[in-house]
Scaffold this motif. Sequence first.
Motif, PDB file in Angstrom:
ATOM      1  N   PRO A  32     -12.480  12.261 -17.800  1.00 54.32           N
ATOM      2  CA  PRO A  32     -11.574  12.693 -16.739  1.00 54.32           C
ATOM      3  C   PRO A  32     -12.222  12.666 -15.354  1.00 54.32           C
ATOM      4  O   PRO A  32     -13.367  13.072 -15.174  1.00 54.32           O
ATOM      5  CB  PRO A  32     -11.217  14.127 -17.149  1.00 54.32           C
ATOM      6  CG  PRO A  32     -12.388  14.592 -17.944  1.00 54.32           C
ATOM      7  CD  PRO A  32     -12.930  13.373 -18.630  1.00 54.32           C
ATOM      8  N   ARG A  33     -11.420  12.196 -14.409  1.00 54.31           N
ATOM      9  CA  ARG A  33     -11.840  12.147 -13.015  1.00 54.31           C
ATOM     10  C   ARG A  33     -10.711  12.726 -12.177  1.00 54.31           C
ATOM     11  O   ARG A  33      -9.543  12.389 -12.375  1.00 54.31           O
ATOM     12  CB  ARG A  33     -12.106  10.699 -12.613  1.00 54.31           C
ATOM     13  CG  ARG A  33     -12.791  10.553 -11.307  1.00 54.31           C
ATOM     14  CD  ARG A  33     -13.210   9.120 -11.112  1.00 54.31           C
ATOM     15  NE  ARG A  33     -14.239   9.073 -10.091  1.00 54.31           N
ATOM     16  CZ  ARG A  33     -14.811   7.983  -9.656  1.00 54.31           C
ATOM     17  NH1 ARG A  33     -14.464   6.818 -10.166  1.00 54.31           N
ATOM     18  NH2 ARG A  33     -15.720   8.035  -8.723  1.00 54.31           N
ATOM     19  N   THR A  41     -15.269  15.307 -14.244  1.00 53.54           N
ATOM     20  CA  THR A  41     -15.273  16.645 -14.821  1.00 53.54           C
ATOM     21  C   THR A  41     -15.475  16.545 -16.324  1.00 53.54           C
ATOM     22  O   THR A  41     -14.567  16.173 -17.056  1.00 53.54           O
ATOM     23  CB  THR A  41     -13.941  17.367 -14.518  1.00 53.54           C
ATOM     24  OG1 THR A  41     -13.777  17.442 -13.109  1.00 53.54           O
ATOM     25  CG2 THR A  41     -13.934  18.769 -15.097  1.00 53.54           C
ATOM     26  N   TRP A  42     -16.689  16.843 -16.761  1.00 50.67           N
ATOM     27  CA  TRP A  42     -16.985  16.865 -18.190  1.00 50.67           C
ATOM     28  C   TRP A  42     -17.980  17.965 -18.455  1.00 50.67           C
ATOM     29  O   TRP A  42     -18.976  18.036 -17.753  1.00 50.67           O
ATOM     30  CB  TRP A  42     -17.530  15.517 -18.679  1.00 50.67           C
ATOM     31  CG  TRP A  42     -17.587  15.479 -20.165  1.00 50.67           C
ATOM     32  CD1 TRP A  42     -18.700  15.578 -20.947  1.00 50.67           C
ATOM     33  CD2 TRP A  42     -16.479  15.362 -21.059  1.00 50.67           C
ATOM     34  NE1 TRP A  42     -18.361  15.533 -22.260  1.00 50.67           N
ATOM     35  CE2 TRP A  42     -16.995  15.404 -22.364  1.00 50.67           C
ATOM     36  CE3 TRP A  42     -15.101  15.256 -20.895  1.00 50.67           C
ATOM     37  CZ2 TRP A  42     -16.185  15.329 -23.489  1.00 50.67           C
ATOM     38  CZ3 TRP A  42     -14.295  15.177 -22.012  1.00 50.67           C
ATOM     39  CH2 TRP A  42     -14.854  15.208 -23.290  1.00 50.67           C
ATOM     40  N   PRO A  43     -17.698  18.833 -19.430  1.00 50.30           N
ATOM     41  CA  PRO A  43     -16.561  18.855 -20.323  1.00 50.30           C
ATOM     42  C   PRO A  43     -15.247  18.973 -19.550  1.00 50.30           C
ATOM     43  O   PRO A  43     -15.210  19.478 -18.430  1.00 50.30           O
ATOM     44  CB  PRO A  43     -16.784  20.084 -21.193  1.00 50.30           C
ATOM     45  CG  PRO A  43     -18.212  20.475 -21.016  1.00 50.30           C
ATOM     46  CD  PRO A  43     -18.634  19.925 -19.702  1.00 50.30           C
ATOM     47  N   ALA A  60     -11.546   4.692 -17.875  1.00 49.07           N
ATOM     48  CA  ALA A  60     -12.358   3.952 -18.846  1.00 49.07           C
ATOM     49  C   ALA A  60     -13.701   3.597 -18.224  1.00 49.07           C
ATOM     50  O   ALA A  60     -13.764   3.136 -17.081  1.00 49.07           O
ATOM     51  CB  ALA A  60     -11.632   2.681 -19.280  1.00 49.07           C
ATOM     52  N   ILE A  61     -14.762   3.854 -18.964  1.00 44.07           N
ATOM     53  CA  ILE A  61     -16.110   3.451 -18.552  1.00 44.07           C
ATOM     54  C   ILE A  61     -16.835   2.905 -19.776  1.00 44.07           C
ATOM     55  O   ILE A  61     -16.452   3.176 -20.910  1.00 44.07           O
ATOM     56  CB  ILE A  61     -16.929   4.618 -17.940  1.00 44.07           C
ATOM     57  CG1 ILE A  61     -17.134   5.731 -18.960  1.00 44.07           C
ATOM     58  CG2 ILE A  61     -16.287   5.138 -16.672  1.00 44.07           C
ATOM     59  CD1 ILE A  61     -18.182   6.736 -18.525  1.00 44.07           C
ATOM     60  N   ALA A  99     -20.267   7.709 -14.726  1.00 42.91           N
ATOM     61  CA  ALA A  99     -19.361   8.866 -14.665  1.00 42.91           C
ATOM     62  C   ALA A  99     -20.009   9.998 -13.874  1.00 42.91           C
ATOM     63  O   ALA A  99     -19.877  11.167 -14.224  1.00 42.91           O
ATOM     64  CB  ALA A  99     -18.986   9.321 -16.060  1.00 42.91           C
ATOM     65  N   GLY A 100     -20.744   9.652 -12.829  1.00 45.68           N
ATOM     66  CA  GLY A 100     -21.336  10.662 -11.962  1.00 45.68           C
ATOM     67  C   GLY A 100     -22.393  11.521 -12.633  1.00 45.68           C
ATOM     68  O   GLY A 100     -22.637  12.640 -12.219  1.00 45.68           O
TER      69      GLY A 100
END
Length: 144
Positions: A32-33, A41-43, A60-61, A99-100
């Motif tokens: 999720p972004r 944002t993970w989790p 998607a990554i 994903a940052g």
Amino acid sequence: MAYSFLQHKIMGAIEADDEYWRWLEEGEFRLPRCASCQHWTWPAHFRCGRCGSWEFEWTAIAPEGRIFSWTRSWYAFDRVMERKKDVPYITIVTELPAAGGARVMGVLTGDTSNVRIGMAVRGTIQPPSAKTKFYPSVTWEIVR
């Protein structure tokens, strides 16, 4: 499609990560972004911790990154008896630059004899199985 993980829900989950499991079961790795500020944002959560937005895009990554942390399990614990035949096995936390820097857990497969923090890894999506409590999963392998 009847998703396997929905029929085997883990009790106490906040369910913000349901899309993660849906996409994995479809064969895609997505995280999720925030639709507003683009913060990863993970989790997963229902609201962005940076800007407060309630809107997320599941992006998607490639499941590629580096080992951030790892541990070797030598014992089949009560809640993971399905892995008893795999003992010993290594669980890793993979840091994903795309994903940052989000970090995702999974089991390391292949040659694990010289595992080190910082090694490059690539993930493979596995379908739901009894071993994964009927959730899809990502296994990781060292990129040599």
